[in-house]
Design an enzyme around this catalytic site. Structure first.
Site, PDB file in Angstrom:
ATOM      1  N   THR A 154      24.476  80.892  46.027  1.00 51.73           N
ATOM      2  CA  THR A 154      23.100  81.390  46.098  1.00 51.73           C
ATOM      3  C   THR A 154      22.547  81.000  47.465  1.00 51.73           C
ATOM      4  O   THR A 154      23.222  80.330  48.249  1.00 51.73           O
ATOM      5  CB  THR A 154      22.211  80.750  45.011  1.00 51.73           C
ATOM      6  OG1 THR A 154      22.133  79.341  45.263  1.00 51.73           O
ATOM      7  CG2 THR A 154      22.774  80.987  43.615  1.00 51.73           C
ATOM      8  N   TYR A 174      17.103  64.821  46.293  1.00 49.85           N
ATOM      9  CA  TYR A 174      17.541  65.818  45.311  1.00 49.85           C
ATOM     10  C   TYR A 174      18.317  65.194  44.150  1.00 49.85           C
ATOM     11  O   TYR A 174      17.988  65.423  42.976  1.00 49.85           O
ATOM     12  CB  TYR A 174      18.405  66.882  45.995  1.00 49.85           C
ATOM     13  CG  TYR A 174      18.962  67.903  45.029  1.00 49.85           C
ATOM     14  CD1 TYR A 174      18.153  68.905  44.523  1.00 49.85           C
ATOM     15  CD2 TYR A 174      20.297  67.845  44.612  1.00 49.85           C
ATOM     16  CE1 TYR A 174      18.648  69.839  43.620  1.00 49.85           C
ATOM     17  CE2 TYR A 174      20.800  68.767  43.723  1.00 49.85           C
ATOM     18  CZ  TYR A 174      19.976  69.764  43.229  1.00 49.85           C
ATOM     19  OH  TYR A 174      20.468  70.679  42.330  1.00 49.85           O
ATOM     20  N   LYS A 225      17.378  64.977  39.876  1.00 51.71           N
ATOM     21  CA  LYS A 225      18.136  65.503  38.745  1.00 51.71           C
ATOM     22  C   LYS A 225      18.473  64.395  37.742  1.00 51.71           C
ATOM     23  O   LYS A 225      18.535  64.637  36.538  1.00 51.71           O
ATOM     24  CB  LYS A 225      19.393  66.222  39.224  1.00 51.71           C
ATOM     25  CG  LYS A 225      19.100  67.487  40.029  1.00 51.71           C
ATOM     26  CD  LYS A 225      18.251  68.482  39.243  1.00 51.71           C
ATOM     27  CE  LYS A 225      18.093  69.807  39.968  1.00 51.71           C
ATOM     28  NZ  LYS A 225      17.291  70.794  39.203  1.00 51.71           N
TER      29      LYS A 225
END
Length: 241
Positions: free
Chosen positions: A199, A164, A168
């Site tokens: 979230t 991840y 980015k």
């Protein structure tokens, strides 16, 4: 859809929930007609209905950012519905599996890396390039890529996630490349970090609301013509690369 060509048009990818939905809401509140890009038919329909109930002019666009065919079809849908695009927010992103050391660099699962890159980087390129002809028809087009300060090589924040975080970093780099390529055009491209937002991505265990996370994206989506290009920003200002 009668008024659609009288207002600015924005496409938000991954707009059916979380930060993406909050960005769609925010743009709608500013008077934009919002194309809700999402893979899931039911969630997309529900998101459009929620936005319309709040007074936002919105329509759904079936969009899987990992599929060339889906992205091409989405561009065709927007072409037919509005004829142009004023704002593109590349929000769709995934964290990737973490079980079994899948994102520990010493035991890194390269299939997880490929999967994360396909959405977080290649997906942004697919969508951006498909939408560029529509953006070029706008008077003040803006592209906003939703990144993360976990991709900052300077800050090195958050847990070790070796699929991840680098995705980015690469997204930040490709944002800079787009900005350089489009420097002599009216298309302004930037990346932003929404911060640690509650979230399903974070298990809803985070201090910031989706609306707070959306604020920097809304700012970059509505920059004046002399606004910054090719930068990486959060609520505090410039985020170091």
């Amino acid at each position: 859809m009668d008024r659609v060509n009288d207002t600015n048009i924005a496409l938000v990818t991954g707009a059916n929930k979380g930060i993406g939905f909050a960005i769609a809401q925010g743009l709608g509140a500013l008077g934009y007609t919002v194309a809700v890009g999402a893979r899931d038919d039911v969630r997309r329909k529900e998101a459009v209905e929620s936005l319309r109930a709040a007074g936002v002019e919105a329509f759904g666009v079936a969009l899987d950012v990992t599929s060339d065919d889906s992205v091409a079809a989405a561009a065709a849908t927007i072409e037919q519905t509005t004829g142009r695009l004023d704002v593109l927010v590349n929000n769709a992103g995934i964290g990737g599996r973490i079980d079994g050391g899948a994102q520990d660099p010493t035991t890194l699962d390269l299939d997880v890396v490929r999967t994360v890159l396909d959405t977080n980087v290649f997906g942004v390129v697919r969508v951006t390039n498909a939408m560029l002809p529509l953006l070029r028809r706008a008077t003040a087009p803006r592209i906003v890529n939703i990144s993360s300060n976990m991709g900052s090589l300077t800050l090195q924040t958050g847990p070790i996630l070796a699929a991840y975080a680098p995705s980015k970093s690469m997204l930040n780099s490709i944002t800079a490349q787009y900005a350089r390529r489009l420097t002599d055009t009216n298309i302004i491209v930037n990346a932003c970090c929404p911060g640690y937002v509650a979230t399903d991505f974070t298990g809803f265990n985070a201090p910031r609301t989706p609306e707070q996370g959306a604020a920097i994206a809304l700012h970059l989506a509505t920059l004046p013509d002399d606004g910054p290009r090719g930068g990486f920003f959060d609520d505090e200002g410039v985020v170091p690369w």
